[in-house]
Design an enzyme around this catalytic site. Structure first.
Site, PDB file in Angstrom:
ATOM      1  CD  GLU A  64       6.793  -6.818   6.214  1.00  0.00           C
ATOM      2  OE1 GLU A  64       7.470  -7.221   7.185  1.00  0.00           O
ATOM      3  OE2 GLU A  64       7.285  -6.264   5.214  1.00  0.00           O
ATOM      4  CD  GLU A  75       1.552  -0.198  -3.224  1.00  0.00           C
ATOM      5  OE1 GLU A  75       1.623  -0.990  -2.249  1.00  0.00           O
ATOM      6  OE2 GLU A  75       2.544   0.165  -3.859  1.00  0.00           O
TER       7      GLU A  75
HETATM    8  N1  THU Z   1       5.543  -3.289  -0.336  1.00  0.00           N
HETATM    9  C1  THU Z   1       4.459  -2.470  -0.411  1.00  0.00           C
HETATM   10  O1  THU Z   1       3.684  -2.344   0.536  1.00  0.00           O
HETATM   11  N2  THU Z   1       4.251  -1.804  -1.573  1.00  0.00           N
HETATM   12  C2  THU Z   1       5.103  -1.797  -2.635  1.00  0.00           C
HETATM   13  O2  THU Z   1       4.833  -1.115  -3.612  1.00  0.00           O
HETATM   14  C3  THU Z   1       6.331  -2.598  -2.588  1.00  0.00           C
HETATM   15  C4  THU Z   1       6.475  -3.497  -1.418  1.00  0.00           C
HETATM   16  C5  THU Z   1       5.802  -3.981   0.933  1.00  0.00           C
HETATM   17  C6  THU Z   1       5.607  -5.461   0.925  1.00  0.00           C
HETATM   18  C7  THU Z   1       6.499  -5.871   2.084  1.00  0.00           C
HETATM   19  O3  THU Z   1       5.783  -5.701   3.304  1.00  0.00           O
HETATM   20  C8  THU Z   1       7.621  -4.851   2.064  1.00  0.00           C
HETATM   21  O4  THU Z   1       7.136  -3.750   1.319  1.00  0.00           O
HETATM   22  C9  THU Z   1       8.906  -5.357   1.444  1.00  0.00           C
HETATM   23  O5  THU Z   1       8.669  -5.908   0.199  1.00  0.00           O
END
Ligand code: THU
Length: 161
Positions: A64, A75
Site C-alpha cells: 500500500e 496478485e
Molecule cells: N487486495 C489484494 O491485494 N488482493 C485482492 O484480491 C483484494 C484486495 C488488497 C488491496 C489493498 O491493499 C487491501 O487488499 C484492501 O483492499
C-alpha cells in the site's frame, strides 16, 4: 435477438487438508506471503504464491501507499515479479490468502476487478491459463480452472486490432 449464457464452475474443498500435496504447498506459500504484506492503511494483508511451469514458486503481497491509488494488490505484485524474473514463462497455479484487521480469515477471497484484468492479460501473453487456489488461513478452499473464468467478455489486445 440472441441471448448468450456464460457459466462458471469452481471446486470447493472443505479445507487445505482436502487438497493434493502440490496445491496444499502453494496455498501454504500464499499464507506465508501474508507476512510480507505492507498494509498499514487497510490492515487487510494479502499473500499470493505462483507456481511457474518450471516448478519454481514465487511469492507476492499487497503493497500500500499513503497515496492510496498507488497501492498494489498482491496478485499484480506477484505477476510483475514472475514476468520480471522469468519473462514469458507461464504461471500454472496461483494461490491467494489473506488476513483481515481482526485476524479473521476463514473463507476464500477472489481477485479484484483490476487484478482479473491483469491476470487475463498474463494468460493471453504466455498462452496458458492460470489456475486459482483461493483460501483463507483456515476454512474452505475454492479452485477455479482459469483466471479468465472470473472475467467474461474481457477486453484484450485482440480488441484493439
Ligand atoms: N487486495 C489484494 O491485494 N488482493 C485482492 O484480491 C483484494 C484486495 C488488497 C488491496 C489493498 O491493499 C487491501 O487488499 C484492501 O483492499
Amino acid at each position: 435477438m440472441q441471448q448468450h449464457l456464460i457459466q462458471v464452475s469452481f471446486d470447493e474443498y472443505q479445507d487445505i487438508n482436502a487438497l493434493n500435496v502440490g496445491d496444499a504447498n502453494l496455498l501454504h506459500a500464499a499464507r506465508e506471503a501474508i507476512d510480507l504484506s505492507y498494509a498499514p492503511y487497510s490492515r487487510f494483508q494479502v499473500g499470493a504464491a505462483a507456481r511457474l511451469i518450471n516448478g519454481i514458486i514465487l511469492k507476492g503481497s499487497n503493497q500500500e501507499n499513503a497515496s492510496f491509488p498507488a497501492g498494489l494488490c498482491a496478485e499484480r505484485v506477484l505477476l510483475s515479479i514472475c514476468s520480471s524474473l522469468y519473462p514469458g514463462l507461464p504461471i500454472i497455479d496461483m494461490a491467494i490468502s489473506y488476513n483481515n484487521q481482526l485476524g479473521v480469515s476463514n473463507k476464500p477471497i477472489s481477485p479484484c476487478g483490476v487484478c482479473r484484468q491483469s491476470l487475463s492479460e498474463f494468460e493471453n501473453r504466455v498462452n496458458h491459463s492460470i489456475r486459482l487456489i483461493l483460501g483463507g488461513t483456515q476454512g474452505k478452499v475454492f479452485i477455479i480452472d482459469r483466471a479468465t473464468d472470473l472475467l467474461p467478455l474481457a477486453f484484450s489486445s485482440a480488441d484493439m486490432k
